[in-house]
Write an enzyme that holds these catalytic residues in place. Structure first.
Site, PDB file in Angstrom:
ATOM      1  NE  ARG A   1      41.689  29.070  11.147  1.00  0.00           N
ATOM      2  CZ  ARG A   1      42.333  29.038  12.294  1.00  0.00           C
ATOM      3  NH1 ARG A   1      41.858  29.696  13.353  1.00  0.00           N
ATOM      4  NH2 ARG A   1      43.479  28.393  12.408  1.00  0.00           N
ATOM      5  CG  ASP A   2      45.314  31.778  12.643  1.00  0.00           C
ATOM      6  OD1 ASP A   2      44.579  32.049  13.605  1.00  0.00           O
ATOM      7  OD2 ASP A   2      46.546  31.649  12.740  1.00  0.00           O
TER       8      ASP A   2
ATOM      9  CG  HIS B   1      50.695  28.552  12.858  1.00  0.00           C
ATOM     10  ND1 HIS B   1      49.638  28.361  12.002  1.00  0.00           N
ATOM     11  CD2 HIS B   1      50.393  29.672  13.549  1.00  0.00           C
ATOM     12  CE1 HIS B   1      48.729  29.314  12.183  1.00  0.00           C
ATOM     13  NE2 HIS B   1      49.177  30.128  13.128  1.00  0.00           N
TER      14      HIS B   1
ATOM     15  CG  HIS C   1      51.374  34.411  15.777  1.00  0.00           C
ATOM     16  ND1 HIS C   1      50.239  35.183  15.842  1.00  0.00           N
ATOM     17  CD2 HIS C   1      50.943  33.169  15.414  1.00  0.00           C
ATOM     18  CE1 HIS C   1      49.177  34.452  15.539  1.00  0.00           C
ATOM     19  NE2 HIS C   1      49.576  33.232  15.285  1.00  0.00           N
TER      20      HIS C   1
ATOM     21  CB  CYS D   1      46.601  35.231  19.347  1.00  0.00           C
ATOM     22  SG  CYS D   1      45.877  34.017  20.464  1.00  0.00           S
TER      23      CYS D   1
ATOM     24  CG  ASN E   1      49.208  33.642  11.554  1.00  0.00           C
ATOM     25  OD1 ASN E   1      49.493  32.749  12.314  1.00  0.00           O
ATOM     26  ND2 ASN E   1      47.963  34.060  11.353  1.00  0.00           N
TER      27      ASN E   1
END
Length: 311
Positions: free
Chosen positions: A24-25, A216, A218, A249, A258
């Protein structure tokens, strides 16, 4: 001195839960379209590797996030493993209803610790964004569905710069009190360092129990693994990561993806911290999706193993 004693001295957990956000992300910010079939293959490979929580799709407008347009098909097609949680990001009630229609196991909602980021990202204030989630929380509660909460920009914002730890704690506490069972603290632009991570977790854990927090990170500035180690020392035992270091992002210029799941698991294996993940199968999942995207994994560990295996 053995691993167990070292981990006790360093105040490290015995086990860490990996929340895999790559499908997803990670994929939502990749420019090359990935078919529903390839997403399903990736998710099934991750499950086979022992990943117990996979964020498998997002129910947002395909106009804004075209890569997630196939999320319903992915949820309907994936061969589910009973020991795996297949979660979906649902920013609004329409998204929640779409996730329920395809039997997502859990949903996630997201707020920001930065007013500017909230306005640029979802076109409303932080408090307005949280108000929008009330119907989702009520519907999820009625359906017996767990809701995870994200807070973005916890260590810095592309528009405001530094973000105060108390501001992060305030948003995290509101999400927790709203009913989110876990709050994932996101360094959206990857500017954090161990000192700022430790301070931020100290502030948040004064208002939300530590065992309800996740990180979470990056890797924009190459600090993600160091920051994860600092978070582990601060009592956190849930880490979000993306296979092959996918994504970035779109609202944070220059922000890399990530932290790579392979790199995190390599670190945890070295610390003798259990994850339940088969490292070799994890590497294969990363190589598979990287091949589909026609690029090498961002994961340094993955590239090193690939070179060794094909040298």
């Amino acid at each position: 001195m053995n691993h167990c004693n070292i981990n006790k001295l360093a105040n490290l957990p015995n086990r860490v839960k990996i929340v895999e956000v790559g499908p997803r992300d990670g994929l939502q910010n990749e420019s090359i379209p990935v078919s529903a079939r390839d997403k399903v293959t990736l998710i099934e490979k991750l499950a086979q590797a022992g990943v117990s929580y996979i964020e498998s799709g997002s129910f947002v407008s395909p106009k804004w996030v075209p890569q997630m347009a196939t999320s319903s098909e992915v949820f309907q097609t994936v061969n589910r493993n009973a020991s795996v949680t297949y979660a979906a990001l649902t920013p609004n009630m329409k998204g929640f209803e779409a996730a329920m229609a395809v039997n997502a196991d859990e949903v996630a909602i997201f707020g920001a610790a930065s007013e500017s980021f909230s306005q640029k990202n979802i076109n409303c204030s932080i408090d307005e964004s949280l108000e929008r989630f009330q119907p989702i929380m009520a519907a999820a509660n009625k359906a017996g569905i767990k809701v995870r909460g994200y807070v973005s920009c916890v260590l810095g914002c592309p528009y405001e710069g530094d973000i105060s730890a108390e501001q992060v704690a305030d948003v995290a506490e509101k999400l927790f009190k709203m009913g989110c069972y876990e709050i994932s603290l996101g360094d959206t632009i990857g500017v954090g360092n161990p000192a700022s991570v430790t301070e931020m977790i100290r502030a948040v854990s004064a208002r939300v129990p530590r065992e309800k927090l996740a990180v979470h990170f990056h890797d924009t500035y190459g600090q993600a693994l160091t920051n994860i180690y600092a978070a582990l020392q601060a009592g956190i035992s849930v880490v979000d990561s993306a296979i092959a270091g996918l994504g970035g992002c779109p609202y944070a210029k220059g922000a890399s993806g990530n932290v790579a799941t392979e790199d995190v698991v390599y670190l945890l294996n070295g610390l003798n911290i259990e994850t339940g993940i088969d490292f070799d199968l994890l590497l294969e999942a990363g190589w598979l999706i990287s091949e589909k995207l026609k690029k090498p994994p961002v994961s340094k560990v993955s590239n090193a193993y690939f070179a060794k295996a094909n040298g």
